[in-house]
Design an enzyme around this catalytic site. Structure first.
Site, PDB file in Angstrom:
ATOM      1  N   SER A 123       0.846  -1.127  -0.078  1.00 43.04           N
ATOM      2  CA  SER A 123      -0.070   0.100   0.226  1.00 43.04           C
ATOM      3  C   SER A 123       0.868   1.162   0.041  1.00 43.04           C
ATOM      4  CB  SER A 123      -1.241   0.040   1.334  1.00 43.04           C
ATOM      5  OG  SER A 123      -0.122   0.108   2.446  1.00 43.04           O
TER       6      SER A 123
ATOM      7  N   TYR B 243      10.433   6.563  16.520  1.00 45.79           N
ATOM      8  CA  TYR B 243      10.522   6.389  15.118  1.00 45.79           C
ATOM      9  C   TYR B 243      11.355   7.363  14.284  1.00 45.79           C
ATOM     10  CZ  TYR B 243       8.000   7.244  10.355  1.00 45.79           C
ATOM     11  OH  TYR B 243       7.855   7.302   9.024  1.00 45.79           O
TER      12      TYR B 243
ATOM     13  N   LYS C 236      14.576   6.704  11.786  1.00 43.42           N
ATOM     14  CA  LYS C 236      14.668   7.219  10.454  1.00 43.42           C
ATOM     15  C   LYS C 236      15.820   7.964  10.342  1.00 43.42           C
ATOM     16  CE  LYS C 236      10.669   5.630   8.942  1.00 43.42           C
ATOM     17  NZ  LYS C 236      10.868   4.761   7.628  1.00 43.42           N
TER      18      LYS C 236
HETATM   19  N1  LIG Z   1       2.912   8.397   5.467  1.00 44.76           N
HETATM   20  C1  LIG Z   1       3.629   9.271   5.719  1.00 44.76           C
HETATM   21  O1  LIG Z   1       3.118  10.614   5.969  1.00 44.76           O
HETATM   22  C2  LIG Z   1       5.046   8.779   5.929  1.00 44.76           C
HETATM   23  C3  LIG Z   1       6.218  10.161   5.891  1.00 44.76           C
HETATM   24  C4  LIG Z   1       7.417   9.720   5.837  1.00 44.76           C
HETATM   25  C5  LIG Z   1       7.781   8.443   5.768  1.00 44.76           C
HETATM   26  N2  LIG Z   1       6.986   7.382   5.673  1.00 44.76           N
HETATM   27  C6  LIG Z   1       7.396   6.314   5.390  1.00 44.76           C
HETATM   28  O2  LIG Z   1       7.146   5.551   4.277  1.00 44.76           O
HETATM   29  C7  LIG Z   1       6.990   4.157   4.362  1.00 44.76           C
HETATM   30  C8  LIG Z   1       5.777   3.556   3.838  1.00 44.76           C
HETATM   31  O3  LIG Z   1       4.723   3.937   4.801  1.00 44.76           O
HETATM   32  P1  LIG Z   1       3.277   4.350   4.121  1.00 44.76           P
HETATM   33  O4  LIG Z   1       3.044   5.695   4.589  1.00 44.76           O
HETATM   34  O5  LIG Z   1       3.227   4.025   2.566  1.00 44.76           O
HETATM   35  O6  LIG Z   1       2.268   3.576   5.057  1.00 44.76           O
HETATM   36  P2  LIG Z   1       1.432   2.181   4.626  1.00 44.76           P
HETATM   37  O7  LIG Z   1       0.616   2.144   3.410  1.00 44.76           O
HETATM   38  O8  LIG Z   1       0.914   1.718   6.116  1.00 44.76           O
HETATM   39  O9  LIG Z   1       2.751   1.159   4.174  1.00 44.76           O
HETATM   40  C9  LIG Z   1       3.612   0.558   5.182  1.00 44.76           C
HETATM   41  C10 LIG Z   1       3.941  -0.855   4.428  1.00 44.76           C
HETATM   42  O10 LIG Z   1       5.099  -1.328   5.238  1.00 44.76           O
HETATM   43  C11 LIG Z   1       4.610  -2.757   5.589  1.00 44.76           C
HETATM   44  N3  LIG Z   1       5.256  -3.330   6.696  1.00 44.76           N
HETATM   45  C12 LIG Z   1       4.957  -2.685   8.039  1.00 44.76           C
HETATM   46  N4  LIG Z   1       5.462  -3.396   8.924  1.00 44.76           N
HETATM   47  C13 LIG Z   1       6.028  -4.634   8.171  1.00 44.76           C
HETATM   48  C14 LIG Z   1       6.615  -5.618   8.799  1.00 44.76           C
HETATM   49  N5  LIG Z   1       6.914  -5.745  10.163  1.00 44.76           N
HETATM   50  N6  LIG Z   1       7.247  -6.568   7.878  1.00 44.76           N
HETATM   51  C15 LIG Z   1       6.829  -6.413   6.469  1.00 44.76           C
HETATM   52  N7  LIG Z   1       6.253  -5.329   5.985  1.00 44.76           N
HETATM   53  C16 LIG Z   1       5.824  -4.401   6.948  1.00 44.76           C
HETATM   54  C17 LIG Z   1       3.029  -2.792   5.348  1.00 44.76           C
HETATM   55  O11 LIG Z   1       2.456  -4.104   5.043  1.00 44.76           O
HETATM   56  P3  LIG Z   1       1.276  -4.618   6.038  1.00 44.76           P
HETATM   57  O12 LIG Z   1       0.190  -3.707   5.714  1.00 44.76           O
HETATM   58  O13 LIG Z   1       1.090  -5.790   5.632  1.00 44.76           O
HETATM   59  O14 LIG Z   1       1.695  -4.539   7.307  1.00 44.76           O
HETATM   60  C18 LIG Z   1       3.140  -2.018   4.115  1.00 44.76           C
HETATM   61  O15 LIG Z   1       3.235  -2.309   3.011  1.00 44.76           O
HETATM   62  C19 LIG Z   1       7.611   3.830   5.989  1.00 44.76           C
HETATM   63  O16 LIG Z   1       8.796   3.611   5.934  1.00 44.76           O
HETATM   64  C20 LIG Z   1       6.905   5.095   6.587  1.00 44.76           C
HETATM   65  O17 LIG Z   1       7.753   5.136   7.837  1.00 44.76           O
HETATM   66  C21 LIG Z   1       5.708   7.666   5.751  1.00 44.76           C
END
Ligand SMILES: NC(=O)c1ccc[n+]([C@@H]2O[C@H](COP(=O)([O-])OP(=O)(O)OC[C@H]3O[C@@H](n4cnc5c(N)ncnc54)[C@H](OP(=O)(O)O)[C@@H]3O)[C@@H](O)[C@H]2O)c1
Length: 241
Positions: free
Chosen positions: A13, A156, A160
């Site tokens: 996702s 977190y 990061k």
């Molecule tokens: N959204 C923001 O504002 C934001 C900002 C800065 C950085 N980020 C970073 O962007 C990255 C992606 O996040 P997102 O915002 O796209 O959120 P997301 O849609 O919730 O995606 C997170 C992804 O990581 C996977 N994941 C989590 N825990 C895991 C584990 N233990 N083993 C394997 N896979 C795991 C999830 O799979 P499952 O759903 O199956 O757990 C999902 O595919 C993350 O590293 C997050 O810290 C996000």
């Protein structure tokens, strides 16, 4: 054998799925990985329907075996690795006095340790691609919290920041072999991870779009071998300092 191949973690996702879609458009054969099998299989199906060559490998990436399983499946199917995207991540907020050890370990293990393990397991394939075309690429999803530590998200933020430092170190260690690394440092992106912020009053339409992040990665693919972009920071109006 595929002409170009990539691994994207956390691709079921949000940001990871958008980057996987972009890489598919660019002709990369994909291995996508994430925790929950059903959600990941649906993402793989969506990518396939869009014309991508893709396999999915579900696993809890805090576990070394799972990381090794993803890389082994990728090597077996495609035999090469041009782009690695370490994007799986988890953020659990708590004030410092209430940090739970289990949640501390989970964030360290998924956000930082898995990134390091993926480098270790992939470096041979990456060096082979770098030797061939000088443009092997590792993209690590850090966060704006890794640039400027945030209260409540302190653990977190620390994981990061560690990703940014590791990215810098990898450029010093591997860039001469044609393997470049970049840390993505976004502010709020509209994904399931920011549902808490949306509930707290930040409108989704005021957040960065996953496609914006994927476009930045597309730009990295186009750079000349001489050019390294060690990090990309995505700010939002009002959130800049
Ligand atoms: N959204 C923001 O504002 C934001 C900002 C800065 C950085 N980020 C970073 O962007 C990255 C992606 O996040 P997102 O915002 O796209 O959120 P997301 O849609 O919730 O995606 C997170 C992804 O990581 C996977 N994941 C989590 N825990 C895991 C584990 N233990 N083993 C394997 N896979 C795991 C999830 O799979 P499952 O759903 O199956 O757990 C999902 O595919 C993350 O590293 C997050 O810290 C996000």
């Amino acid at each position: 054998m595929a002409q170009r191949a990539a691994i994207v973690t956390g691709a079921s996702s949000g940001i990871g799925l958008a980057i996987a879609r972009m890489l598919g458009e660019e002709g990369y054969a994909l291995t996508i990985a994430a925790r929950r099998e059903e959600k990941l299989a649906a993402a793989a199906e969506e990518l396939r329907a869009a014309g991508c060559e893709v396999q999915h490998v579900a696993g809890v990436l805090s576990e070394e075996d799972a990381v090794q399983g993803v890389v082994a499946a990728h090597r077996e199917r495609y035999g090469r690795l041009d782009v690695l995207v370490n994007n799986a991540g988890v953020g659990i907020g708590a004030p410092v006095a209430e940090i739970q050890t289990k949640r501390l370990d989970m964030q360290l293990d998924v956000n930082l340790r898995a990134t390091i393990l993926f480098y270790r397991e992939c470096v041979e394939l990456l060096r082979a691609a770098g030797g061939e075309h000088r443009g092997a690429l590792v993209v690590n999803t850090s966060s704006i919290s890794g640039k400027r530590g945030q209260p409540w998200l302190s653990v977190y933020s620390a994981t990061k920041a560690g990703v940014i430092a590791f990215t810098e170190a990898m450029n010093k260690e591997l860039a001469a072999d044609g393997v470049k690394s970049c840390a993505l440092c976004p502010a709020f992106v509209d994904t399931p991870m920011t549902d808490f912020a949306k509930a707290g009053g930040v409108p989704a339409e005021d957040m960065i779009r996953v496609e914006d992040v994927a476009e930045a990665v597309r730009m990295l693919l186009r750079l000349s071998p001489a050019c390294i972009v060690p990090e990309i920071v995505f700010e939002r109006p009002g959130e800049t300092v």
